[in-house]
Design an enzyme around this catalytic site. Structure first.
Site, PDB file in Angstrom:
ATOM      1  N   ALA A 131     -26.962  30.290  32.948  1.00  0.00           N
ATOM      2  CA  ALA A 131     -26.933  29.387  31.794  1.00  0.00           C
ATOM      3  C   ALA A 131     -27.239  30.131  30.506  1.00  0.00           C
ATOM      4  O   ALA A 131     -28.399  30.287  30.114  1.00  0.00           O
ATOM      5  CB  ALA A 131     -27.918  28.241  32.006  1.00  0.00           C
ATOM      6  N   LEU A 132     -26.170  30.602  29.849  1.00  0.00           N
ATOM      7  CA  LEU A 132     -26.291  31.376  28.617  1.00  0.00           C
ATOM      8  C   LEU A 132     -25.691  30.614  27.425  1.00  0.00           C
ATOM      9  O   LEU A 132     -26.327  30.477  26.390  1.00  0.00           O
ATOM     10  CB  LEU A 132     -25.580  32.728  28.816  1.00  0.00           C
ATOM     11  CG  LEU A 132     -25.588  33.714  27.668  1.00  0.00           C
ATOM     12  CD1 LEU A 132     -26.996  34.189  27.363  1.00  0.00           C
ATOM     13  CD2 LEU A 132     -24.718  34.940  28.007  1.00  0.00           C
ATOM     14  N   ALA A 137     -23.310  28.600  20.382  1.00  0.00           N
ATOM     15  CA  ALA A 137     -23.459  30.022  20.730  1.00  0.00           C
ATOM     16  C   ALA A 137     -22.614  30.315  21.967  1.00  0.00           C
ATOM     17  O   ALA A 137     -23.070  30.155  23.092  1.00  0.00           O
ATOM     18  CB  ALA A 137     -24.926  30.360  20.987  1.00  0.00           C
ATOM     19  N   GLY A 138     -21.337  30.668  21.716  1.00  0.00           N
ATOM     20  CA  GLY A 138     -20.422  31.015  22.815  1.00  0.00           C
ATOM     21  C   GLY A 138     -20.145  32.506  22.753  1.00  0.00           C
ATOM     22  O   GLY A 138     -20.881  33.320  23.307  1.00  0.00           O
ATOM     23  N   GLN A 284      20.615  39.313  37.820  1.00  0.00           N
ATOM     24  CA  GLN A 284      19.877  40.415  37.175  1.00  0.00           C
ATOM     25  C   GLN A 284      18.762  39.902  36.261  1.00  0.00           C
ATOM     26  O   GLN A 284      17.737  40.559  36.096  1.00  0.00           O
ATOM     27  CB  GLN A 284      20.846  41.313  36.403  1.00  0.00           C
ATOM     28  CG  GLN A 284      21.698  42.167  37.344  1.00  0.00           C
ATOM     29  CD  GLN A 284      22.544  43.176  36.623  1.00  0.00           C
ATOM     30  OE1 GLN A 284      22.872  43.007  35.445  1.00  0.00           O
ATOM     31  NE2 GLN A 284      22.926  44.231  37.316  1.00  0.00           N
ATOM     32  N   GLU A 368     -16.693  34.878  29.821  1.00  0.00           N
ATOM     33  CA  GLU A 368     -17.246  36.246  29.971  1.00  0.00           C
ATOM     34  C   GLU A 368     -16.596  37.208  28.976  1.00  0.00           C
ATOM     35  O   GLU A 368     -16.261  38.338  29.307  1.00  0.00           O
ATOM     36  CB  GLU A 368     -17.129  36.711  31.428  1.00  0.00           C
ATOM     37  CG  GLU A 368     -18.036  35.884  32.324  1.00  0.00           C
ATOM     38  CD  GLU A 368     -18.144  36.397  33.744  1.00  0.00           C
ATOM     39  OE1 GLU A 368     -18.233  37.623  33.918  1.00  0.00           O
ATOM     40  OE2 GLU A 368     -18.168  35.564  34.654  1.00  0.00           O
TER      41      GLU A 368
HETATM   42  C1  LIG Z   1     -14.374  27.154  32.706  1.00  0.00           C
HETATM   43  C2  LIG Z   1     -15.518  27.776  31.995  1.00  0.00           C
HETATM   44  C3  LIG Z   1     -16.668  28.160  32.697  1.00  0.00           C
HETATM   45  C4  LIG Z   1     -17.760  28.697  32.030  1.00  0.00           C
HETATM   46  N1  LIG Z   1     -18.893  29.010  32.726  1.00  0.00           N
HETATM   47  C5  LIG Z   1     -19.990  29.443  32.050  1.00  0.00           C
HETATM   48  C6  LIG Z   1     -21.222  29.663  32.742  1.00  0.00           C
HETATM   49  O1  LIG Z   1     -21.315  29.493  33.961  1.00  0.00           O
HETATM   50  N2  LIG Z   1     -22.309  30.039  32.014  1.00  0.00           N
HETATM   51  C7  LIG Z   1     -22.251  30.233  30.662  1.00  0.00           C
HETATM   52  O2  LIG Z   1     -23.269  30.582  30.081  1.00  0.00           O
HETATM   53  N3  LIG Z   1     -21.094  30.044  29.981  1.00  0.00           N
HETATM   54  C8  LIG Z   1     -19.963  29.650  30.643  1.00  0.00           C
HETATM   55  N4  LIG Z   1     -18.784  29.439  29.963  1.00  0.00           N
HETATM   56  C9  LIG Z   1     -18.770  29.588  28.507  1.00  0.00           C
HETATM   57  C10 LIG Z   1     -17.944  30.754  28.017  1.00  0.00           C
HETATM   58  O3  LIG Z   1     -18.602  31.953  28.243  1.00  0.00           O
HETATM   59  C11 LIG Z   1     -17.616  30.482  26.546  1.00  0.00           C
HETATM   60  O4  LIG Z   1     -16.660  29.448  26.526  1.00  0.00           O
HETATM   61  C12 LIG Z   1     -17.099  31.712  25.843  1.00  0.00           C
HETATM   62  O5  LIG Z   1     -18.127  32.623  25.630  1.00  0.00           O
HETATM   63  C13 LIG Z   1     -16.469  31.340  24.499  1.00  0.00           C
HETATM   64  O6  LIG Z   1     -17.373  30.598  23.755  1.00  0.00           O
HETATM   65  P1  LIG Z   1     -16.891  29.237  23.037  1.00  0.00           P
HETATM   66  O7  LIG Z   1     -16.215  28.380  24.056  1.00  0.00           O
HETATM   67  O8  LIG Z   1     -18.022  28.679  22.289  1.00  0.00           O
HETATM   68  O9  LIG Z   1     -15.760  29.708  22.043  1.00  0.00           O
HETATM   69  P2  LIG Z   1     -15.995  30.360  20.602  1.00  0.00           P
HETATM   70  O10 LIG Z   1     -17.111  31.326  20.622  1.00  0.00           O
HETATM   71  O11 LIG Z   1     -16.005  29.268  19.586  1.00  0.00           O
HETATM   72  O12 LIG Z   1     -14.649  31.181  20.469  1.00  0.00           O
HETATM   73  C14 LIG Z   1     -13.392  30.506  20.297  1.00  0.00           C
HETATM   74  C15 LIG Z   1     -12.292  31.520  20.241  1.00  0.00           C
HETATM   75  O13 LIG Z   1     -12.474  32.338  19.115  1.00  0.00           O
HETATM   76  C16 LIG Z   1     -11.868  33.585  19.350  1.00  0.00           C
HETATM   77  N5  LIG Z   1     -12.820  34.643  18.996  1.00  0.00           N
HETATM   78  C17 LIG Z   1     -14.063  34.846  19.476  1.00  0.00           C
HETATM   79  N6  LIG Z   1     -14.632  35.913  18.911  1.00  0.00           N
HETATM   80  C18 LIG Z   1     -13.735  36.370  17.995  1.00  0.00           C
HETATM   81  C19 LIG Z   1     -13.720  37.425  17.064  1.00  0.00           C
HETATM   82  N7  LIG Z   1     -14.780  38.254  16.927  1.00  0.00           N
HETATM   83  N8  LIG Z   1     -12.618  37.622  16.292  1.00  0.00           N
HETATM   84  C20 LIG Z   1     -11.549  36.798  16.406  1.00  0.00           C
HETATM   85  N9  LIG Z   1     -11.494  35.790  17.275  1.00  0.00           N
HETATM   86  C21 LIG Z   1     -12.567  35.572  18.052  1.00  0.00           C
HETATM   87  C22 LIG Z   1     -11.471  33.634  20.824  1.00  0.00           C
HETATM   88  O14 LIG Z   1     -10.075  33.381  20.945  1.00  0.00           O
HETATM   89  C23 LIG Z   1     -12.234  32.492  21.412  1.00  0.00           C
HETATM   90  O15 LIG Z   1     -11.599  31.936  22.538  1.00  0.00           O
HETATM   91  C24 LIG Z   1     -17.683  28.904  30.636  1.00  0.00           C
HETATM   92  C25 LIG Z   1     -16.519  28.550  29.927  1.00  0.00           C
HETATM   93  C26 LIG Z   1     -15.458  27.992  30.589  1.00  0.00           C
HETATM   94  C27 LIG Z   1     -14.226  27.608  29.800  1.00  0.00           C
END
Ligand SMILES: Cc1cc2nc3c(=O)[nH]c(=O)nc-3n(C[C@H](O)[C@H](O)[C@H](O)COP(=O)(O)OP(=O)(O)OC[C@H]3O[C@@H](n4cnc5c(N)ncnc54)[C@H](O)[C@@H]3O)c2cc1C
Length: 390
Positions: A131-132, A137-138, A284, A368
């Site tokens: 759980a991160l 904070a993604g 082809q 990830e």
């Molecule tokens: C099915 C699923 C399972 C998951 N399981 C887990 C879990 O078990 N534990 C956990 O902690 N998290 C989990 N996650 C969370 C996952 O790690 C996050 O969704 C991911 O880190 C992206 O964060 P966000 O969704 O907030 O997208 P955001 O951070 O808002 O990013 C959105 C988009 O912005 C773009 N982006 C990001 N950085 C940049 C950059 N520097 N420059 C340009 N574009 C950029 C990318 O296209 C990205 O997809 C899961 C997600 C999904 C969809």
């Protein structure tokens, strides 16, 4: 098992070839590609079956704690995920989450924490979760806000986590929270929070295109004993990054498994579907697609094998793992799309293997570390090399 020539590559040892062949036979007999209606129940069943089959031993580190080896072997987890993904997205998910969810304990847990959880994870008796992520904070994970204050011999957690795989069915969650020892990434700590701890609730179930157990967690005045902290105060971010580093290449391997299955499905259709007086494979245009798919797969497979092999040699594989994840997940999306196109209308029929693969692959390009994050990592490493040479 279909085309297994890649197992003869010098990156692998005999034990890897045996693992891939035996797991393939087991998966053929024990898991189907389609999801059932109740993913929670199916996931629990899969974790138990994977534990009983002995496969989850590869997902934890430490022979004395039920692991297959003293450290998690990257090539083994990659081959396990690739093989399972070819048969069932949910089986791959169940395996992967046992590893990722308990990874922080394998890598940085105390002997007591390891003894309490790892044998049960390896036997499929305790379901693990990592759980991160949080709503704000993604990708920018160091911005996490879920916090803990210290109260005597407890940490008291308040805040939210979202996108938590296995949320709702896990026996324990490894939770990363702000403890404030320093600003930013150096003020985060990791805790093991058992399911059922007062103050931990499943705030919301999240439904996604390839269903698997996923939830938002809420912590309200949630007391966790300090002896359930993994690593020292303020070391949580480092622990999270080590865990993700260990498993990142295996995300690429899962994508590779999905892509291999898609190519198998495409070949089966192309060589049997008759149209205009011949088979689809005789055109082809079809052959060009098949050639591109096979080449995309082999390129990704070589990158995955290189990253896993180098990691098992103790090398830092920041660049290599990022390349493998980007190439394998983006490539698999293209391979699966081409396979679906060859299946025509049947390809978009709910429950068809290529339809299911089309949905399964999508999230791997996001979690990830999204593809854009991998691109930044690769570029940063390249530019660092240039700076070091000049
Ligand atoms: C099915 C699923 C399972 C998951 N399981 C887990 C879990 O078990 N534990 C956990 O902690 N998290 C989990 N996650 C969370 C996952 O790690 C996050 O969704 C991911 O880190 C992206 O964060 P966000 O969704 O907030 O997208 P955001 O951070 O808002 O990013 C959105 C988009 O912005 C773009 N982006 C990001 N950085 C940049 C950059 N520097 N420059 C340009 N574009 C950029 C990318 O296209 C990205 O997809 C899961 C997600 C999904 C969809």
């Amino acid at each position: 098992m279909n085309d297994t020539r890649f197992l003869d590559w010098p990156f692998f040892e005999e034990r890897h070839r045996t693992l891939a062949r035996e797991l393939d036979a087991w998966a053929k007999a024990n898991v189907a590609h389609a999801h059932g209606a109740d993913v929670d129940a199916e996931c629990r069943t899969l974790v138990k079956a994977l534990g009983a089959g002995g496969w989850l031993r590869h997902a934890v580190g430490g022979v004395e704690y039920g692991g297959a080896a003293d450290a998690i072997d990257t090539r083994s987890i990659c081959l396990a995920r690739e093989t399972l993904a070819r048969h069932s997205g949910l089986a791959d998910f169940a395996f992967a989450m046992q590893g990722l969810g308990s990874g922080a304990i394998s890598l940085a847990g105390t002997p007591a924490q390891k003894a309490a959880w790892l044998p049960r994870v390896a036997r499929g008796e305790a379901i693990a979760a990592f759980a991160l992520s949080e709503p704000d904070a993604g990708s920018d994970v160091a911005a996490l806000a879920c916090a803990a204050r210290i109260d005597g011999d407890h940490a008291v957690l308040d805040g939210e986590k979202t996108w938590i795989s296995n949320g709702g069915i896990a026996g324990f969650y490894v939770v990363f929270v702000r403890t404030g020892e320093a600003p930013g990434a150096r003020g985060i700590s990791a805790f093991i929070v058992e399911a059922g701890t007062p103050g931990l609730e499943i705030a919301e179930r999240i439904e996604v295109i390839a269903p698997h157990p996923l939830a938002k967690l809420r912590f309200t005045n949630c007391h966790v004993p300090l002896n359930q902290r993994i690593g020292g105060p303020g070391e949580g971010f480092k622990v999270a990054m080590r865990t993700l580093d260990t498993f990142r290449t295996s995300v690429a391997a899962a994508a590779l498994g999905f892509a291999r299955r898609a190519l198998d499905e495409a070949l089966a259709r192309a060589t049997t579907r008759k149209m205009f007086g011949q088979h689809l494979a005789d055109f082809q245009l079809t052959q060009a697609k098949l050639a591109q798919m096979a080449t995309t797969i082999d390129s990704a497979a070589l990158l995955v094998a290189r990253a896993a092999w180098q990691r098992d040699r103790g090398e830092i594989v920041t660049r290599e793992a990022a390349m493998a994840k980007m190439a394998a997940t983006e490539g698999a999306q293209q391979v699966i799309d081409a396979a679906l196109q060859m299946w025509g209308g049947l390809g978009v029929t709910h429950g068809h293997p290529v339809e299911s693969l089309y949905r399964e692959i999508r999230a791997l390009r996001i979690y990830e570390g999204a593809t854009e994050v991998q691109q930044l990592i690769i570029a940063r490493e390249l530019l660092k090399d240039v700076a070091a040479r000049t």
